[in-house]
Design a protein around this motif. Structure first.
Motif, PDB file in Angstrom:
ATOM      1  N   ILE A  72      -1.028   4.836   7.905  1.00  4.45           N
ATOM      2  CA  ILE A  72      -0.163   5.965   8.258  1.00  4.45           C
ATOM      3  C   ILE A  72       0.975   5.501   9.167  1.00  4.45           C
ATOM      4  O   ILE A  72       2.140   5.806   8.925  1.00  4.45           O
ATOM      5  CB  ILE A  72      -0.969   7.087   8.933  1.00  4.45           C
ATOM      6  CG1 ILE A  72      -2.000   7.657   7.951  1.00  4.45           C
ATOM      7  CG2 ILE A  72      -0.041   8.181   9.458  1.00  4.45           C
ATOM      8  CD1 ILE A  72      -2.996   8.595   8.582  1.00  4.45           C
ATOM      9  N   VAL A  73       0.635   4.749  10.205  1.00  4.63           N
ATOM     10  CA  VAL A  73       1.655   4.268  11.149  1.00  4.63           C
ATOM     11  C   VAL A  73       2.679   3.397  10.432  1.00  4.63           C
ATOM     12  O   VAL A  73       3.890   3.580  10.591  1.00  4.63           O
ATOM     13  CB  VAL A  73       1.001   3.495  12.319  1.00  4.63           C
ATOM     14  CG1 VAL A  73       2.050   2.788  13.158  1.00  4.63           C
ATOM     15  CG2 VAL A  73       0.185   4.440  13.180  1.00  4.63           C
ATOM     16  N   ILE A  93      -5.171  -2.647  19.660  1.00  7.03           N
ATOM     17  CA  ILE A  93      -4.689  -1.394  19.066  1.00  7.03           C
ATOM     18  C   ILE A  93      -4.631  -1.521  17.547  1.00  7.03           C
ATOM     19  O   ILE A  93      -5.081  -0.628  16.820  1.00  7.03           O
ATOM     20  CB  ILE A  93      -3.302  -1.014  19.636  1.00  7.03           C
ATOM     21  CG1 ILE A  93      -3.441  -0.613  21.104  1.00  7.03           C
ATOM     22  CG2 ILE A  93      -2.663   0.111  18.818  1.00  7.03           C
ATOM     23  CD1 ILE A  93      -2.106  -0.471  21.824  1.00  7.03           C
ATOM     24  N   GLU A  94      -4.103  -2.631  17.062  1.00  3.06           N
ATOM     25  CA  GLU A  94      -4.027  -2.818  15.612  1.00  3.06           C
ATOM     26  C   GLU A  94      -5.419  -2.818  14.981  1.00  3.06           C
ATOM     27  O   GLU A  94      -5.642  -2.192  13.945  1.00  3.06           O
ATOM     28  CB  GLU A  94      -3.287  -4.104  15.267  1.00  3.06           C
ATOM     29  CG  GLU A  94      -3.103  -4.266  13.768  1.00  3.06           C
ATOM     30  CD  GLU A  94      -2.209  -5.431  13.397  1.00  3.06           C
ATOM     31  OE1 GLU A  94      -1.838  -5.495  12.222  1.00  3.06           O
ATOM     32  OE2 GLU A  94      -1.880  -6.266  14.262  1.00  3.06           O
ATOM     33  N   HIS A 147       0.836  -1.186   0.000  1.00  3.72           N
ATOM     34  CA  HIS A 147       0.000   0.000   0.000  1.00  3.72           C
ATOM     35  C   HIS A 147       0.880   1.248   0.000  1.00  3.72           C
ATOM     36  O   HIS A 147       1.904   1.298   0.634  1.00  3.72           O
ATOM     37  CB  HIS A 147      -0.883   0.059   1.242  1.00  3.72           C
ATOM     38  CG  HIS A 147      -2.014  -0.889   1.209  1.00  3.72           C
ATOM     39  ND1 HIS A 147      -2.823  -1.040   0.127  1.00  3.72           N
ATOM     40  CD2 HIS A 147      -2.487  -1.729   2.143  1.00  3.72           C
ATOM     41  CE1 HIS A 147      -3.739  -1.934   0.399  1.00  3.72           C
ATOM     42  NE2 HIS A 147      -3.550  -2.375   1.614  1.00  3.72           N
ATOM     43  N   THR A 148       0.403   2.254  -0.672  1.00  2.00           N
ATOM     44  CA  THR A 148       1.048   3.547  -0.559  1.00  2.00           C
ATOM     45  C   THR A 148       0.109   4.456   0.204  1.00  2.00           C
ATOM     46  O   THR A 148      -1.100   4.359   0.079  1.00  2.00           O
ATOM     47  CB  THR A 148       1.346   4.161  -1.941  1.00  2.00           C
ATOM     48  OG1 THR A 148       0.127   4.256  -2.674  1.00  2.00           O
ATOM     49  CG2 THR A 148       2.338   3.306  -2.716  1.00  2.00           C
ATOM     50  N   LEU A 149       0.682   5.333   0.999  1.00  3.82           N
ATOM     51  CA  LEU A 149      -0.131   6.211   1.829  1.00  3.82           C
ATOM     52  C   LEU A 149      -0.871   7.223   0.981  1.00  3.82           C
ATOM     53  O   LEU A 149      -2.045   7.474   1.179  1.00  3.82           O
ATOM     54  CB  LEU A 149       0.750   6.912   2.855  1.00  3.82           C
ATOM     55  CG  LEU A 149       0.041   7.819   3.828  1.00  3.82           C
ATOM     56  CD1 LEU A 149      -1.039   7.073   4.578  1.00  3.82           C
ATOM     57  CD2 LEU A 149       1.031   8.399   4.810  1.00  3.82           C
ATOM     58  N   LEU A 150      -0.177   7.803   0.041  1.00  3.76           N
ATOM     59  CA  LEU A 150      -0.811   8.771  -0.845  1.00  3.76           C
ATOM     60  C   LEU A 150      -0.912   8.180  -2.240  1.00  3.76           C
ATOM     61  O   LEU A 150       0.038   7.626  -2.756  1.00  3.76           O
ATOM     62  CB  LEU A 150       0.008  10.060  -0.909  1.00  3.76           C
ATOM     63  CG  LEU A 150       0.138  10.824   0.398  1.00  3.76           C
ATOM     64  CD1 LEU A 150       1.033  12.039   0.200  1.00  3.76           C
ATOM     65  CD2 LEU A 150      -1.221  11.264   0.900  1.00  3.76           C
ATOM     66  N   GLU A 151      -2.062   8.292  -2.807  1.00  2.00           N
ATOM     67  CA  GLU A 151      -2.278   7.815  -4.158  1.00  2.00           C
ATOM     68  C   GLU A 151      -2.764   8.987  -4.999  1.00  2.00           C
ATOM     69  O   GLU A 151      -3.485   9.845  -4.520  1.00  2.00           O
ATOM     70  CB  GLU A 151      -3.346   6.722  -4.187  1.00  2.00           C
ATOM     71  CG  GLU A 151      -2.953   5.493  -3.423  1.00  2.00           C
ATOM     72  CD  GLU A 151      -4.063   4.460  -3.374  1.00  2.00           C
ATOM     73  OE1 GLU A 151      -5.077   4.624  -4.085  1.00  2.00           O
ATOM     74  OE2 GLU A 151      -3.914   3.497  -2.641  1.00  2.00           O
ATOM     75  N   GLU A 152      -2.340   9.004  -6.241  1.00  7.46           N
ATOM     76  CA  GLU A 152      -2.799  10.056  -7.129  1.00  7.46           C
ATOM     77  C   GLU A 152      -3.899   9.481  -8.000  1.00  7.46           C
ATOM     78  O   GLU A 152      -3.746   8.438  -8.601  1.00  7.46           O
ATOM     79  CB  GLU A 152      -1.637  10.541  -7.994  1.00  7.46           C
ATOM     80  CG  GLU A 152      -1.980  11.729  -8.835  1.00  7.46           C
ATOM     81  CD  GLU A 152      -0.767  12.263  -9.587  1.00  7.46           C
ATOM     82  OE1 GLU A 152      -0.988  12.843 -10.650  1.00  7.46           O
ATOM     83  OE2 GLU A 152       0.348  12.080  -9.119  1.00  7.46           O
ATOM     84  N   ILE A 153      -4.997  10.171  -8.044  1.00  2.00           N
ATOM     85  CA  ILE A 153      -6.124   9.744  -8.862  1.00  2.00           C
ATOM     86  C   ILE A 153      -6.389  10.846  -9.875  1.00  2.00           C
ATOM     87  O   ILE A 153      -6.582  12.002  -9.509  1.00  2.00           O
ATOM     88  CB  ILE A 153      -7.385   9.508  -8.007  1.00  2.00           C
ATOM     89  CG1 ILE A 153      -7.095   8.448  -6.947  1.00  2.00           C
ATOM     90  CG2 ILE A 153      -8.563   9.115  -8.877  1.00  2.00           C
ATOM     91  CD1 ILE A 153      -8.205   8.287  -5.933  1.00  2.00           C
ATOM     92  N   ASP A 195       6.513  -2.290  13.363  1.00  2.00           N
ATOM     93  CA  ASP A 195       7.058  -2.719  14.653  1.00  2.00           C
ATOM     94  C   ASP A 195       6.047  -2.610  15.789  1.00  2.00           C
ATOM     95  O   ASP A 195       5.999  -3.482  16.657  1.00  2.00           O
ATOM     96  CB  ASP A 195       8.303  -1.912  15.027  1.00  2.00           C
ATOM     97  CG  ASP A 195       9.502  -2.267  14.174  1.00  2.00           C
ATOM     98  OD1 ASP A 195       9.413  -3.229  13.380  1.00  2.00           O
ATOM     99  OD2 ASP A 195      10.530  -1.579  14.302  1.00  2.00           O
ATOM    100  N   LEU A 196       5.241  -1.564  15.808  1.00  2.00           N
ATOM    101  CA  LEU A 196       4.244  -1.390  16.863  1.00  2.00           C
ATOM    102  C   LEU A 196       3.336  -2.606  16.957  1.00  2.00           C
ATOM    103  O   LEU A 196       2.916  -2.997  18.040  1.00  2.00           O
ATOM    104  CB  LEU A 196       3.400  -0.133  16.612  1.00  2.00           C
ATOM    105  CG  LEU A 196       2.219   0.101  17.554  1.00  2.00           C
ATOM    106  CD1 LEU A 196       2.716   0.351  18.983  1.00  2.00           C
ATOM    107  CD2 LEU A 196       1.371   1.258  17.085  1.00  2.00           C
ATOM    108  N   PHE A 197       3.061  -3.222  15.824  1.00  2.00           N
ATOM    109  CA  PHE A 197       2.124  -4.328  15.770  1.00  2.00           C
ATOM    110  C   PHE A 197       2.798  -5.699  15.828  1.00  2.00           C
ATOM    111  O   PHE A 197       2.118  -6.715  15.839  1.00  2.00           O
ATOM    112  CB  PHE A 197       1.271  -4.220  14.509  1.00  2.00           C
ATOM    113  CG  PHE A 197       0.646  -2.869  14.352  1.00  2.00           C
ATOM    114  CD1 PHE A 197      -0.302  -2.418  15.253  1.00  2.00           C
ATOM    115  CD2 PHE A 197       1.032  -2.024  13.321  1.00  2.00           C
ATOM    116  CE1 PHE A 197      -0.867  -1.155  15.120  1.00  2.00           C
ATOM    117  CE2 PHE A 197       0.463  -0.773  13.182  1.00  2.00           C
ATOM    118  CZ  PHE A 197      -0.487  -0.330  14.082  1.00  2.00           C
TER     119      PHE A 197
END
Length: 99
Positions: free
Chosen positions: A27-28, A66-67, A1-7, A35-37
Motif C-alpha cells: 500500500i505504501v 519499519i520496512e 506488484h499491483t495493489l488491487l488484483e482482479e480475480i 522513498d520511506l524505505f
C-alpha cells in the motif's frame, strides 16, 4: 506488484483480493513510492554511508525495522480506528435514551 488484483472465480464473478493478502508495504509503495524505505529521514540529498546526515545511522536501523513490520503486516491486521469512537459512543447514547 499491483495493489488491487482482479480475480475471476469459477462462476465468472469478479472478486477483490482479500485484506489478508495485501501487505502494508504494498500500500505504501503503491501510494507514495519506496522513498520511506530508501531515502534520508531529513530529506537531505546525497545522504548515505559516504556522507551521512546526523540521523543516518539511527534512521537506517529504524527504517529496516519499519520496512520489516510493513512487509509482515496485512491490511486485515490493521483495525479500522475511524469507526471505533462511533461504535464506542453508540453504546453510551443508547443507555442515555433508555433512562
Amino acid at each position: 506488484h499491483t495493489l488491487l488484483e482482479e480475480i475471476v472465480s469459477v462462476d465468472g464473478h469478479d472478486n477483490l483480493v482479500e485484506p489478508d493478502a495485501i501487505r502494508l508495504h504494498e500500500i505504501v509503495v503503491a501510494i507514495d513510492g519506496d522513498d520511506l524505505f530508501e531515502e534520508c529521514v531529513l530529506g537531505l540529498p546525497g545522504c548515505g554511508e559516504a556522507e551521512p546526515c546526523p540521523l543516518h545511522e539511527h534512521w537506517t536501523d529504524e527504517r529496516g525495522r519499519i520496512e520489516e513490520m510493513f512487509r509482515d503486516t496485512t491490511l486485515a491486521e490493521v483495525p479500522d480506528v475511524r469507526l471505533a469512537p462511533l461504535i464506542e459512543g453508540a453504546g453510551d447514547s443508547r443507555s442515555d435514551l433508555e433512562t
